[in-house]
Write a protein that holds these residues in place. Structure first.
Motif, PDB file in Angstrom:
ATOM      1  N   VAL A   5      40.855  11.243  46.819  1.00 26.65           N
ATOM      2  CA  VAL A   5      40.193  12.229  45.964  1.00 26.65           C
ATOM      3  C   VAL A   5      39.924  13.496  46.757  1.00 26.65           C
ATOM      4  O   VAL A   5      39.817  13.478  47.980  1.00 26.65           O
ATOM      5  CB  VAL A   5      38.854  11.718  45.385  1.00 26.65           C
ATOM      6  CG1 VAL A   5      39.059  10.534  44.483  1.00 26.65           C
ATOM      7  CG2 VAL A   5      37.865  11.374  46.472  1.00 26.65           C
ATOM      8  N   SER A   6      39.781  14.594  46.036  1.00 25.23           N
ATOM      9  CA  SER A   6      39.402  15.859  46.662  1.00 25.23           C
ATOM     10  C   SER A   6      37.888  16.017  46.571  1.00 25.23           C
ATOM     11  O   SER A   6      37.210  15.295  45.842  1.00 25.23           O
ATOM     12  CB  SER A   6      40.082  17.024  45.941  1.00 25.23           C
ATOM     13  OG  SER A   6      39.530  17.163  44.635  1.00 25.23           O
ATOM     14  N   ARG A   7      37.392  16.986  47.304  1.00 25.89           N
ATOM     15  CA  ARG A   7      35.959  17.289  47.234  1.00 25.89           C
ATOM     16  C   ARG A   7      35.570  17.649  45.803  1.00 25.89           C
ATOM     17  O   ARG A   7      34.552  17.176  45.292  1.00 25.89           O
ATOM     18  CB  ARG A   7      35.611  18.446  48.176  1.00 25.89           C
ATOM     19  CG  ARG A   7      34.127  18.814  48.098  1.00 25.89           C
ATOM     20  CD  ARG A   7      33.797  20.089  48.802  1.00 25.89           C
ATOM     21  NE  ARG A   7      34.436  21.191  48.110  1.00 25.89           N
ATOM     22  CZ  ARG A   7      34.564  22.405  48.626  1.00 25.89           C
ATOM     23  NH1 ARG A   7      34.126  22.668  49.823  1.00 25.89           N
ATOM     24  NH2 ARG A   7      35.138  23.353  47.934  1.00 25.89           N
ATOM     25  N   ASP A   8      36.386  18.451  45.141  1.00 25.95           N
ATOM     26  CA  ASP A   8      36.066  18.854  43.773  1.00 25.95           C
ATOM     27  C   ASP A   8      36.033  17.657  42.829  1.00 25.95           C
ATOM     28  O   ASP A   8      35.197  17.598  41.928  1.00 25.95           O
ATOM     29  CB  ASP A   8      37.056  19.903  43.277  1.00 25.95           C
ATOM     30  CG  ASP A   8      36.898  21.232  44.012  1.00 25.95           C
ATOM     31  OD1 ASP A   8      35.824  21.467  44.628  1.00 25.95           O
ATOM     32  OD2 ASP A   8      37.845  22.035  43.981  1.00 25.95           O
ATOM     33  N   ASP A   9      36.941  16.702  43.037  1.00 21.28           N
ATOM     34  CA  ASP A   9      36.920  15.479  42.223  1.00 21.28           C
ATOM     35  C   ASP A   9      35.608  14.723  42.424  1.00 21.28           C
ATOM     36  O   ASP A   9      35.029  14.202  41.470  1.00 21.28           O
ATOM     37  CB  ASP A   9      38.081  14.552  42.589  1.00 21.28           C
ATOM     38  CG  ASP A   9      39.433  15.111  42.191  1.00 21.28           C
ATOM     39  OD1 ASP A   9      39.503  15.944  41.262  1.00 21.28           O
ATOM     40  OD2 ASP A   9      40.431  14.712  42.826  1.00 21.28           O
ATOM     41  N   LEU A  10      35.156  14.661  43.671  1.00 18.16           N
ATOM     42  CA  LEU A  10      33.904  13.965  43.975  1.00 18.16           C
ATOM     43  C   LEU A  10      32.719  14.646  43.294  1.00 18.16           C
ATOM     44  O   LEU A  10      31.846  13.981  42.729  1.00 18.16           O
ATOM     45  CB  LEU A  10      33.671  13.919  45.488  1.00 18.16           C
ATOM     46  CG  LEU A  10      34.603  13.012  46.275  1.00 18.16           C
ATOM     47  CD1 LEU A  10      34.496  13.312  47.758  1.00 18.16           C
ATOM     48  CD2 LEU A  10      34.284  11.555  45.996  1.00 18.16           C
ATOM     49  N   VAL A  11      32.705  15.969  43.345  1.00 17.44           N
ATOM     50  CA  VAL A  11      31.612  16.725  42.722  1.00 17.44           C
ATOM     51  C   VAL A  11      31.615  16.491  41.215  1.00 17.44           C
ATOM     52  O   VAL A  11      30.562  16.203  40.623  1.00 17.44           O
ATOM     53  CB  VAL A  11      31.707  18.232  43.057  1.00 17.44           C
ATOM     54  CG1 VAL A  11      30.727  19.045  42.220  1.00 17.44           C
ATOM     55  CG2 VAL A  11      31.465  18.457  44.543  1.00 17.44           C
ATOM     56  N   LYS A  12      32.776  16.574  40.583  1.00 18.65           N
ATOM     57  CA  LYS A  12      32.861  16.360  39.140  1.00 18.65           C
ATOM     58  C   LYS A  12      32.408  14.957  38.762  1.00 18.65           C
ATOM     59  O   LYS A  12      31.695  14.768  37.775  1.00 18.65           O
ATOM     60  CB  LYS A  12      34.286  16.604  38.640  1.00 18.65           C
ATOM     61  CG  LYS A  12      34.675  18.054  38.619  1.00 18.65           C
ATOM     62  CD  LYS A  12      36.128  18.230  38.218  1.00 18.65           C
ATOM     63  CE  LYS A  12      36.569  19.668  38.443  1.00 18.65           C
ATOM     64  NZ  LYS A  12      38.006  19.837  38.265  1.00 18.65           N
ATOM     65  N   PHE A  13      32.823  13.963  39.548  1.00 19.18           N
ATOM     66  CA  PHE A  13      32.427  12.585  39.290  1.00 19.18           C
ATOM     67  C   PHE A  13      30.906  12.438  39.401  1.00 19.18           C
ATOM     68  O   PHE A  13      30.266  11.844  38.543  1.00 19.18           O
ATOM     69  CB  PHE A  13      33.128  11.643  40.278  1.00 19.18           C
ATOM     70  CG  PHE A  13      32.800  10.199  40.060  1.00 19.18           C
ATOM     71  CD1 PHE A  13      33.422   9.482  39.049  1.00 19.18           C
ATOM     72  CD2 PHE A  13      31.890   9.547  40.872  1.00 19.18           C
ATOM     73  CE1 PHE A  13      33.117   8.140  38.848  1.00 19.18           C
ATOM     74  CE2 PHE A  13      31.580   8.222  40.683  1.00 19.18           C
ATOM     75  CZ  PHE A  13      32.204   7.506  39.662  1.00 19.18           C
ATOM     76  N   ALA A  14      30.322  13.000  40.466  1.00 15.20           N
ATOM     77  CA  ALA A  14      28.875  12.909  40.679  1.00 15.20           C
ATOM     78  C   ALA A  14      28.109  13.636  39.571  1.00 15.20           C
ATOM     79  O   ALA A  14      27.067  13.161  39.123  1.00 15.20           O
ATOM     80  CB  ALA A  14      28.513  13.470  42.052  1.00 15.20           C
ATOM     81  N   GLU A  15      28.626  14.780  39.139  1.00 16.03           N
ATOM     82  CA  GLU A  15      27.975  15.498  38.030  1.00 16.03           C
ATOM     83  C   GLU A  15      27.979  14.632  36.771  1.00 16.03           C
ATOM     84  O   GLU A  15      26.983  14.580  36.040  1.00 16.03           O
ATOM     85  CB  GLU A  15      28.695  16.816  37.755  1.00 16.03           C
ATOM     86  CG  GLU A  15      28.444  17.877  38.789  1.00 16.03           C
ATOM     87  CD  GLU A  15      29.324  19.104  38.614  1.00 16.03           C
ATOM     88  OE1 GLU A  15      28.927  20.161  39.145  1.00 16.03           O
ATOM     89  OE2 GLU A  15      30.398  19.040  37.978  1.00 16.03           O
ATOM     90  N   GLY A  16      29.084  13.944  36.520  1.00 12.83           N
ATOM     91  CA  GLY A  16      29.180  13.069  35.362  1.00 12.83           C
ATOM     92  C   GLY A  16      28.214  11.898  35.412  1.00 12.83           C
ATOM     93  O   GLY A  16      27.813  11.364  34.383  1.00 12.83           O
ATOM     94  N   LYS A  17      27.854  11.508  36.635  1.00 11.77           N
ATOM     95  CA  LYS A  17      26.892  10.416  36.837  1.00 11.77           C
ATOM     96  C   LYS A  17      25.468  10.947  36.963  1.00 11.77           C
ATOM     97  O   LYS A  17      24.554  10.201  37.292  1.00 11.77           O
ATOM     98  CB  LYS A  17      27.253   9.610  38.096  1.00 11.77           C
ATOM     99  CG  LYS A  17      28.569   8.897  38.002  1.00 11.77           C
ATOM    100  CD  LYS A  17      28.498   7.777  36.995  1.00 11.77           C
ATOM    101  CE  LYS A  17      29.797   6.996  36.954  1.00 11.77           C
ATOM    102  NZ  LYS A  17      29.753   5.915  35.983  1.00 11.77           N
ATOM    103  N   GLN A  18      25.291  12.240  36.724  1.00 14.51           N
ATOM    104  CA  GLN A  18      23.992  12.908  36.783  1.00 14.51           C
ATOM    105  C   GLN A  18      23.311  12.734  38.140  1.00 14.51           C
ATOM    106  O   GLN A  18      22.134  12.427  38.243  1.00 14.51           O
ATOM    107  CB  GLN A  18      23.091  12.434  35.644  1.00 14.51           C
ATOM    108  CG  GLN A  18      23.688  12.745  34.285  1.00 14.51           C
ATOM    109  CD  GLN A  18      22.859  12.238  33.122  1.00 14.51           C
ATOM    110  OE1 GLN A  18      22.064  11.319  33.261  1.00 14.51           O
ATOM    111  NE2 GLN A  18      23.053  12.854  31.976  1.00 14.51           N
ATOM    112  N   ALA A  19      24.097  12.939  39.195  1.00 15.69           N
ATOM    113  CA  ALA A  19      23.562  12.876  40.557  1.00 15.69           C
ATOM    114  C   ALA A  19      22.539  13.987  40.759  1.00 15.69           C
ATOM    115  O   ALA A  19      22.564  15.015  40.071  1.00 15.69           O
ATOM    116  CB  ALA A  19      24.697  13.016  41.563  1.00 15.69           C
ATOM    117  N   SER A  20      21.659  13.782  41.719  1.00 15.26           N
ATOM    118  CA  SER A  20      20.630  14.778  42.009  1.00 15.26           C
ATOM    119  C   SER A  20      21.270  16.065  42.516  1.00 15.26           C
ATOM    120  O   SER A  20      22.374  16.054  43.080  1.00 15.26           O
ATOM    121  CB  SER A  20      19.661  14.248  43.059  1.00 15.26           C
ATOM    122  OG  SER A  20      20.294  14.199  44.327  1.00 15.26           O
TER     123      SER A  20
END
Length: 61
Positions: A5-20
């Motif tokens: 995964v790329s950094r952007d993929d990780l950010v999008k995934f975390a946003e979808g999981k409502q990360a802090s």
């Protein structure tokens, strides 16, 4: 989440999981690389946190 995964993929995934917002900021701070395993991501986050925890170097006069 599948790897690599790329950094952007990780950010999008975390946003979808409502990360802090703090965690999202950490993810946004890691290098823009392709990460092959969760351990790769963890190492980069730990490195970034340790850099942020270091006191700033004194300014030379």
């Amino acid at each position: 989440m599948g790897y690599p995964v790329s950094r952007d993929d990780l950010v999008k995934f975390a946003e979808g999981k409502q990360a802090s917002s703090d965690f999202l900021d950490l993810l946004r701070g890691i290098p823009e690389l392709e990460y092959n395993t969760p351990d790769d991501v963890t190492r980069e986050i730990e490195r970034l946190e340790s850099e942020r925890a270091r006191p700033p170097k004194p300014k030379e006069h």
